[in-house]
Design a protein around this motif. Structure first.
Motif, short mmCIF file in Angstrom:
data_model
loop_
_atom_site.label_atom_id
_atom_site.label_comp_id
_atom_site.label_asym_id
_atom_site.label_seq_id
_atom_site.Cartn_x
_atom_site.Cartn_y
_atom_site.Cartn_z
N PHE A 37 21.61 30.03 20.44
CA PHE A 37 20.62 30.62 21.32
C PHE A 37 21.13 30.63 22.76
O PHE A 37 21.64 29.62 23.26
N PRO A 101 19.11 41.21 16.78
CA PRO A 101 18.05 40.32 17.26
C PRO A 101 18.55 39.43 18.40
O PRO A 101 19.66 38.89 18.33
N ARG A 103 18.45 36.17 20.64
CA ARG A 103 18.13 34.76 20.45
C ARG A 103 18.16 34.10 21.82
O ARG A 103 19.21 34.02 22.45
N ASP A 130 13.03 31.49 20.93
CA ASP A 130 12.53 32.69 20.26
C ASP A 130 13.66 33.54 19.72
O ASP A 130 14.78 33.52 20.25
N ILE A 131 13.34 34.32 18.69
CA ILE A 131 14.20 35.41 18.24
C ILE A 131 13.36 36.68 18.26
O ILE A 131 12.24 36.71 17.75
N LEU A 137 11.96 42.67 12.37
CA LEU A 137 12.57 41.34 12.42
C LEU A 137 12.35 40.68 11.07
O LEU A 137 11.23 40.29 10.73
N HIS A 141 14.02 34.86 9.88
CA HIS A 141 14.09 34.34 11.24
C HIS A 141 12.94 33.37 11.53
O HIS A 141 13.07 32.49 12.39
N VAL A 145 13.88 29.82 13.26
CA VAL A 145 13.36 29.35 14.55
C VAL A 145 12.58 28.06 14.39
O VAL A 145 12.73 27.12 15.19
N GLY A 320 8.71 39.38 17.31
CA GLY A 320 9.43 38.13 17.55
C GLY A 320 8.78 36.96 16.85
O GLY A 320 7.69 37.05 16.28
#
Length: 452
Positions: A37, A101, A103, A130-131, A137, A141, A145, A320
Motif C-alpha cells: 500500500f 486498483p 492501494r 483502502d483499495i 472492484l 479485495h 483489506v 472501494g
C-alpha cells in the motif's frame, strides 16, 4: 502572565507518550507497506459543500476563515472530519495519474467540533487503508483489506481486539427474503438492540416498519447470531429464509472471516456478528467494527467496509473497500490509564560525557561518529562530575554513557547494569532493542514490548 488552560478536546502528549504514538504509527505504516500500500497525505481543508452530508452542513465542521475577512463573509473551506471525504476527492482529482486498483494508506489528523469525552476528541489521528477500483472492484479485495488491518493491529502491544464482521447483502437479502418492504428502516430499528430490550425492538418492527410478529422475530433471531467461525452459515440457513442476495452475502462473509482468522494470531479475535450494519446510505457489502477488550465503553475503535460508490465523476464510478483505525481514540485512554508508556522520553541511546569544556570537540567527534552509524546520541550539556552526568542520563532515560579517556580511547557504560567496557565509536553498537524508544505495555505478558 496569566495561567494557561488546556483546550478541551485537543490532547497533547508528553515526549515519552508521543514516542508511543510515533512507534504505533511507524508499525502500522510498515505493515501497510509490506502489503504494497502506498502512502498519501491529503490537504487538511476541503470545500464546505464537499464536506456537507446530504446537502446539509454538519455543525461540527470547523470552518477556515482569515482574520481579515469580512465578518459576514461566507466560509468556503472546512477542516476535514475524517479521511474518507478527502480521499474520495483525491481519487477523482488524480485519477489520470493513478494505477487502479489503487492501494493507499493514510495516517493523518482530523478535526470535529463535537463534545469532548474519553475516546472522542476535537483533534484526533486516524489510520486508513483502502483499495479503490475503476468501475469494478473484485470481491477478493474485501478479504485482502480486512486481513491487512488485522495483521497491522495484531502487531501492536495493546489489549485484545475483536474484529466483528457482517455483510450488508446478507442483511438485505434476508429481509427481502422475508418479504419486508422497507429494508433500510428495519435495519435502523434492529440497530437499536444495543439500547433497547428485544421485546421493544420487536414491537417497533411491527408498529413502525409494518412487519408481522413472525417476521420481526426472524429479524431478531438473525441479529443475535454471533460466532467465531463460519458456523453462522448453517445458523442462518436454519431460519428458513431464501434469497439470491442472501446467498451472496453468506459466501462473502464466510470468505472474510476465514481470511482474517488465518492472519489473526492470538492477540486479535475475529467474529461474525450479524447485528453489525454501519452506515446505511454508504456501505454495500462487507462491514466491520473493531472493539478493544476492557474498553468497551469506547464503543468501536475502528471500522469500515465495502462501498460501491466511493466517488463518481458522472462517467466513471470508483468502488472501494477500506478500514479506519482510531489511533488517538485507542491510544490516549490507554496512556491515561498507564497501560502504555514510552521507556524513555528522548531518542538518544548514548550520552557522551564531557570531561571539561575544552574537550567538547572530542566528545562531539564521538557523537558524530555514532550518528554516522544511525545511533542517536547527545553530548552532555556541561562538564559536571561524572556522577551528575550519569544521573542526567538516568533522568532522560538514556541507557548508555560514553567516556572519552585522556589517551583518546573510550569506554561505554550501561547505567542500568553498571557494566562498563572498552568501545570504539566506529564499531560499537547497542543491542537492537535499545536503538529506539520502546513501548512499555501492561496489556501483554511481557512488561516491555518492542514493536517489530
Amino acid at each position: 502572565m496569566s495561567k494557561i488552560s488546556p483546550l478541551s478536546g485537543f490532547p497533547e502528549l508528553l515526549p515519552a507518550q508521543r514516542a508511543v504514538e510515533r512507534e504505533v504509527i511507524a508499525s502500522l505504516s510498515r505493515t501497510f507497506e509490506l502489503h504494497g500500500f502506498a502512502n498519501i497525505e491529503t490537504r487538511i481543508v476541503e470545500p464546505i459543500d464537499r464536506l456537507a452530508k446530504g446537502g446539509e452542513v454538519d455543525k461540527e465542521i470547523y470552518v477556515l476563515q482569515r482574520m481579515a475577512a469580512e465578518q459576514d463573509a461566507k466560509a468556503e473551506l472546512g477542516l476535514h472530519f475524517d479521511l474518507t471525504v478527502p480521499f474520495a476527492r483525491y481519487v477523482l482529482e488524480h485519477a489520470g495519474h493513478l494505477e487502479f486498483p489503487f492501494r493507499r494508506f493514510q495516517i493523518q489528523p482530523a478535526w470535529r467540533g463535537e463534545r469532548p469525552q474519553e475516546g472522542r476528541y476535537r483533534q484526533f489521528t486516524q489510520a486508513d487503508v483502502d483499495i479503490v477500483g475503476r468501475d469494478e472492484l473484485p470481491f477478493h479485495h474485501d478479504v485482502e483489506v480486512m486481513s491487512v488491518m488485522v495483521d497491522a493491529l495484531s502487531r501492536l502491544p495493546i489489549p485484545r481486539l475483536s474484529f466483528q464482521f457482517n455483510n450488508r447483502k446478507l442483511i438485505q437479502g434476508f429481509y427481502r427474503g422475508l418479504g419486508i418492504d422497507d429494508v433500510t428502516d428495519a435495519i435502523r430499528v434492529i440497530d437499536k438492540l444495543d439500547k433497547l430490550p428485544a421485546d421493544e425492538v420487536v414491537t417497533m418492527l411491527v408498529d413502525r416498519v409494518g412487519t408481522t410478529p413472525e417476521q420481526a422475530q426472524r429479524c431478531l433471531e438473525l441479529a443475535t447470531i454471533r460466532v467465531e467461525d463460519t458456523s453462522f452459515v448453517e445458523k442462518v440457513r436454519a431460519l428458513g429464509v431464501e434469497d439470491e442476495l442472501l446467498d451472496q452475502g453468506l459466501d462473502e462473509l464466510a470468505a472474510v472471516v476465514e481470511g482474517c482468522r488465518a492472519v489473526a494470531g492470538d492477540t486479535v479475535g475475529v467474529e461474525a456478528n450479524l447485528r453489525i450494519a454501519r452506515g446505511l446510505d454508504y456501505y454495500t457489502g462487507t462491514v466491520v467494527e473493531v472493539f478493544m477488550a476492557g474498553y468497551e465503553r469506547l464503543k468501536s475503535v475502528g471500522g469500515g467496509g465495502r462501498y460501491d460508490a466511493l466517488a463518481s465523476d458522472g462517467r466513471t464510478t470508483y468502488p472501494g473497500v477500506g478500514v479506519s483505525f482510531g489511533v488517538s481514540r485507542t491510544l490516549i485512554p490507554l496512556i491515561a490509564d498507564g497501560v502504555l508508556d514510552g521507556d524513555r522520553p528522548v531518542p538518544s541511546v548514548v550520552l557522551v560525557a564531557l570531561n571539561a569544556e575544552e574537550d567538547r570537540a572530542s566528545s562531539t567527534a564521538v557523537a558524530s561518529a555514532l550518528r554516522a552509524r544511525d545511533i542517536a546520541c547527545e553530548v552532555a550539556p556541561t562538564p559536571a562530575k561524572f556522577g551528575k552526568q550519569i544521573r542526567f542520563a538516568e533522568r532522560r532515560g538514556i541507557p548508555y554513557v560514553w567516556f572519552v579517556q585522556a589517551d583518546g580511547s573510550s569506554q561505554v557504560k550501561d547505567i542500568r547494569t553498571g557494566d562498563q567496557v572498552d568501545a570504539d565509536p566506529a564499531t560499537w553498537a547497542p543491542p537492537e532493542a535499545d536503538l529506539r524508544p520502546r513501548i512499555i505495555s501492561t496489556a501483554t505478558p511481557s512488561s516491555s514490548e518492542e514493536i517489530q
